[in-house]
Design a protein around this motif. Structure first.
Motif, PDB file in Angstrom:
ATOM      1  N   PHE A 190     -24.907  20.830  -0.515  1.00 49.73           N
ATOM      2  CA  PHE A 190     -26.293  20.377  -0.546  1.00 49.73           C
ATOM      3  C   PHE A 190     -26.392  18.882  -0.229  1.00 49.73           C
ATOM      4  N   ILE A 191     -25.325  18.165  -0.514  1.00 51.71           N
ATOM      5  CA  ILE A 191     -25.309  16.726  -0.290  1.00 51.71           C
ATOM      6  C   ILE A 191     -24.508  16.374   0.967  1.00 51.71           C
ATOM      7  N   VAL A 192     -23.373  17.076   1.156  1.00 49.69           N
ATOM      8  CA  VAL A 192     -22.471  16.708   2.257  1.00 49.69           C
ATOM      9  C   VAL A 192     -23.113  16.973   3.616  1.00 49.69           C
ATOM     10  N   ILE A 193     -23.730  18.141   3.786  1.00 46.38           N
ATOM     11  CA  ILE A 193     -24.297  18.489   5.095  1.00 46.38           C
ATOM     12  C   ILE A 193     -25.442  17.556   5.490  1.00 46.38           C
ATOM     13  N   PRO A 194     -26.422  17.244   4.618  1.00 49.35           N
ATOM     14  CA  PRO A 194     -27.443  16.267   5.030  1.00 49.35           C
ATOM     15  C   PRO A 194     -26.859  14.895   5.363  1.00 49.35           C
ATOM     16  N   ILE A 195     -25.842  14.457   4.608  1.00 44.95           N
ATOM     17  CA  ILE A 195     -25.221  13.165   4.912  1.00 44.95           C
ATOM     18  C   ILE A 195     -24.537  13.210   6.279  1.00 44.95           C
ATOM     19  N   PHE A 196     -23.814  14.311   6.557  1.00 43.93           N
ATOM     20  CA  PHE A 196     -23.132  14.455   7.843  1.00 43.93           C
ATOM     21  C   PHE A 196     -24.126  14.457   9.002  1.00 43.93           C
ATOM     22  N   LEU A 197     -25.201  15.250   8.874  1.00 46.02           N
ATOM     23  CA  LEU A 197     -26.191  15.313   9.948  1.00 46.02           C
ATOM     24  C   LEU A 197     -26.906  13.976  10.129  1.00 46.02           C
ATOM     25  N   ASN A 198     -27.162  13.277   9.039  1.00 46.73           N
ATOM     26  CA  ASN A 198     -27.843  11.988   9.130  1.00 46.73           C
ATOM     27  C   ASN A 198     -26.978  10.949   9.848  1.00 46.73           C
ATOM     28  N   VAL A 199     -25.706  10.868   9.453  1.00 48.16           N
ATOM     29  CA  VAL A 199     -24.806   9.908  10.086  1.00 48.16           C
ATOM     30  C   VAL A 199     -24.511  10.291  11.535  1.00 48.16           C
ATOM     31  N   TYR A 200     -24.323  11.607  11.777  1.00 47.48           N
ATOM     32  CA  TYR A 200     -24.029  12.060  13.139  1.00 47.48           C
ATOM     33  C   TYR A 200     -25.193  11.753  14.081  1.00 47.48           C
ATOM     34  N   TRP A 201     -26.402  11.994  13.604  1.00 47.65           N
ATOM     35  CA  TRP A 201     -27.570  11.704  14.456  1.00 47.65           C
ATOM     36  C   TRP A 201     -27.667  10.209  14.743  1.00 47.65           C
ATOM     37  N   PHE A 202     -27.422   9.394  13.733  1.00 47.11           N
ATOM     38  CA  PHE A 202     -27.533   7.946  13.926  1.00 47.11           C
ATOM     39  C   PHE A 202     -26.488   7.451  14.931  1.00 47.11           C
ATOM     40  N   VAL A 203     -25.242   7.916  14.808  1.00 46.29           N
ATOM     41  CA  VAL A 203     -24.189   7.477  15.716  1.00 46.29           C
ATOM     42  C   VAL A 203     -24.430   8.002  17.126  1.00 46.29           C
ATOM     43  N   ALA A 204     -24.814   9.286  17.256  1.00 43.14           N
ATOM     44  CA  ALA A 204     -25.044   9.864  18.581  1.00 43.14           C
ATOM     45  C   ALA A 204     -26.201   9.185  19.291  1.00 43.14           C
TER      46      ALA A 204
ATOM     47  N   PHE B 130     -35.606   5.119  20.836  1.00 46.10           N
ATOM     48  CA  PHE B 130     -35.722   4.773  19.429  1.00 46.10           C
ATOM     49  C   PHE B 130     -34.982   3.464  19.190  1.00 46.10           C
ATOM     50  N   PRO B 131     -35.688   2.374  19.003  1.00 46.92           N
ATOM     51  CA  PRO B 131     -35.028   1.084  18.740  1.00 46.92           C
ATOM     52  C   PRO B 131     -34.191   1.132  17.464  1.00 46.92           C
ATOM     53  N   LEU B 132     -33.337   0.143  17.308  1.00 47.11           N
ATOM     54  CA  LEU B 132     -32.410   0.107  16.188  1.00 47.11           C
ATOM     55  C   LEU B 132     -33.141   0.060  14.849  1.00 47.11           C
ATOM     56  N   ALA B 133     -34.254  -0.644  14.802  1.00 41.81           N
ATOM     57  CA  ALA B 133     -34.999  -0.750  13.538  1.00 41.81           C
ATOM     58  C   ALA B 133     -35.516   0.620  13.090  1.00 41.81           C
ATOM     59  N   TYR B 134     -36.022   1.424  14.031  1.00 38.38           N
ATOM     60  CA  TYR B 134     -36.525   2.760  13.682  1.00 38.38           C
ATOM     61  C   TYR B 134     -35.383   3.690  13.270  1.00 38.38           C
ATOM     62  N   ARG B 135     -34.229   3.549  13.928  1.00 32.09           N
ATOM     63  CA  ARG B 135     -33.089   4.386  13.572  1.00 32.09           C
ATOM     64  C   ARG B 135     -32.597   4.059  12.167  1.00 32.09           C
ATOM     65  N   ILE B 136     -32.540   2.781  11.839  1.00 34.70           N
ATOM     66  CA  ILE B 136     -32.118   2.388  10.488  1.00 34.70           C
ATOM     67  C   ILE B 136     -33.127   2.871   9.443  1.00 34.70           C
ATOM     68  N   LEU B 137     -34.414   2.760   9.783  1.00 36.93           N
ATOM     69  CA  LEU B 137     -35.454   3.223   8.855  1.00 36.93           C
ATOM     70  C   LEU B 137     -35.325   4.727   8.593  1.00 36.93           C
ATOM     71  N   ALA B 138     -35.092   5.516   9.659  1.00 33.40           N
ATOM     72  CA  ALA B 138     -34.911   6.956   9.485  1.00 33.40           C
ATOM     73  C   ALA B 138     -33.657   7.266   8.689  1.00 33.40           C
TER      74      ALA B 138
END
Length: 551
Positions: free
Chosen positions: A175-189, A200-208
């Motif tokens: 419940f915690i690992v998968i949302p963290i993985f998807l969140n970090v993966y989306w940010f890096v990709a 999506f500028p860097l500020a919006y990506r950090i905010l998300a």
């Protein structure tokens, strides 16, 4: 002998007592005092009290039709929708689709057909889209997902029946690992991809990124606060899974009911399409220039409102029918003996749902539909943020009323399926039954719903990740693979959510059946009592698994 018995007659108690051995008391030297009549009358009082419902169980006998006016009203809506729909087909104007080929003729001051529409080009573009590799991959992925979802539901039910605790506790970290993985993966990709980083500028990506982590923190906080209830909830899910496994026929009956609703919708959608074609092409002057526009007949908007209301009401009725069938089937299993298996339980529940209780189901569906419409209106008013203390008070009152109706209706249809009573009678009897026994135990179902929803999310997310990896390996899709995997994820969530919906209704039914058992002092299913006996029996009492006192 006769001279001895004669003096005893005035003091004999045989005339005032129902016991056949009472005349023997006349042989005592002193007469016995008469028994107090209030003692004999007290056991009769609970039977004459209409608020006491003793020995409530499944009604196997013939049931009279209840709430018939609402059934007639529903049939009137349906027949009117089909009647005006058939009229719209025969009264449709075939020139509706060729509006672009009409032009204004100044000589006749009317619109005339000047050229044919470019329909062939539209079909060519449509077929070229169908032949694309993206759509082909999407169709195959969705078909395979839908086929695999059926054994996945059965496997999940079997695992929840035998290994409930292991499945729940193994899913909690995900419940915690998968949302963290998807969140970090989306940010890096998105940071690596130039097109995504430009959009999506860097500020919006950090905010998300921060926002998603906050949501994850809320999920963690919810499970920490309710951790003492998870053990009991696991047991409740296990009992419900065992009940559902004993009635596997529901897995083909309920989808058939949903398919029947879709078949019912098909002609209504066709009627709505043809209703748009009821009108004529007329000229309209705009800034001194005449153009040809389509003018619908005056009755078309009213028919749209009628058809949409009929569809909405039918959907709510079908949901209540499914709840009714689940409750009727599971309650027959619950009140049956340990060594007996109820026969034709699903068939009898269907017969009662579309027969004697059809009017009650229509009334329940109507109330659910009204509640949904009012709630949507209140949510819209909240989004508009209309100022004023009066508006705030009205919104609060509306929310309290809607919550009360939802709670009252939650177990009413279960009670109707078991007893066959009218809606109002069932609502009153259910409220009094839960008030006497288990009214405060409803909080457990909230935790079970969250746990089941979390398990569905974990399984669907893992499946979507696997699908995305396979598409990347065997196809030429680039970023489109993410969209195809996302749609497969949505489809699997829909199917598994339907399974969770069925399991939640089983939990509600077992809950009501246990309340009836407790109210009458019976024990029909010992394994259910061993779990549900841990629930609180009053508002001021908590189970042993919840040590936090009520303030």
């Amino acid at each position: 002998m006769g001279s001895v018995e004669e003096p005893d007659k005035p003091i004999s108690l045989s005339d005032s007592s129902s016991s056949p051995t009472q005349p023997l008391l006349s042989k005592h030297p002193f007469p016995s005092p008469p028994p107090p009549p209030p003692v004999d009358d007290k056991p009769i009082e609970p039977e004459s009290d209409p608020t006491q419902f003793l020995q409530i169980s499944y009604n196997y006998g013939p049931r009279p039709f209840k709430d018939l006016p609402f059934l007639l009203l529903f049939l009137l809506f349906t027949l009117s929708t089909f009647a005006f729909g058939i009229f719209s087909i025969f009264h449709s104007n075939t020139y509706y689709s060729d509006l672009s080929s009409f032009s204004y003729d100044s000589n006749s001051t009317s619109c005339i057909e000047s050229s044919l529409s470019d329909t062939h080009a539209n079909w060519v573009r449509f077929y070229s889209f169908l032949s694309s590799s993206i759509l082909e991959s999407l169709i195959w992925t969705l078909v395979v997902t839908f086929i695999l979802s059926i054994p996945m539901c059965l496997l999940l039910l079997l695992l929840l029946k035998h290994y409930t605790k292991q499945i729940v506790y193994a899913s909690l970290p995900f419940f915690i690992v998968i949302p963290i993985f998807l969140n970090v993966y989306w940010f890096v990709a998105c940071t690596v991809s130039s097109s995504c980083s430009d959009a999506f500028p860097l500020a919006y990506r950090i905010l998300a990124l921060v926002f998603v982590f906050l949501v994850i923190g809320v999920i963690v906080w919810i499970f920490v606060v309710h951790w003492h209830r998870i053990e009991l909830t696991v047991s409740i899910i296990g009992v419900a899974s065992d009940a559902l496994w004993s009635n596997l026929g529901l897995f083909w009956v309920l989808p058939c009911l949903t398919l029947g609703l879709v078949v019912y919708y098909v002609p209504i959608v066709v009627f709505l399409v043809f209703a748009r074609q009821n009108g004529k092409i007329v000229p309209r002057e705009t800034s001194g220039e005449y153009t040809c526009v389509w003018k619908q007949d005056g009755w078309v908007p009213a028919y749209y409102a009628l058809a949409i209301l009929a569809m909405f009401w039918s959907a709510a009725v079908m949901v209540e029918v499914q709840v009714y069938v689940i409750s009727g089937t599971v309650s027959q299993w619950y009140f049956s003996k340990e060594d007996e298996t109820p026969r034709r339980s699903i068939r009898s529940s269907l017969r009662n749902a579309f027969g004697p209780s059809s009017g009650t189901i229509c009334l329940s569906g109507l109330l659910i539909g009204v509640v949904r419409v009012v709630r949507a209106t209140v949510d819209t008013a909240r989004q508009e943020d209309v100022p004023g203390i009066v508006n705030l008070i009205l919104r609060c009152c509306a929310n309290v009323f809607l919550s009360a109706v939802d709670f009252l209706n939650k177990f009413t249809i279960n009670f109707v399926a078991i007893t066959g009573e009218t809606y109002c009678t069932s609502a009153r009897m259910t409220y009094e039954l839960l008030k006497r026994n288990l009214l405060s135990a409803v909080f457990v179902e909230t935790i079970s719903t969250r746990l089941l929803a979390g398990i569905v999310f974990v399984l669907s997310a893992i499946y979507a990740i696997v699908v995305c990896a396979i598409l990347k390996a065997v196809s030429h899709l680039e970023a489109e693979a993410y969209y195809v995997a996302a749609l497969a994820w949505v489809l699997l969530i829909v199917v598994l959510s339907f399974f969770v919906h069925v399991l939640e209704n089983v939990i509600d039914t077992v809950y009501v059946c246990y309340a009836m058992d407790r109210d009458s002092g019976d024990v029909c299913k010992r394994e259910v009592h061993e779990v549900y006996v841990q629930l609180p029996i009053s508002r001021n009492h908590r189970p042993s698994l919840a040590p936090t006192p009520v303030v």
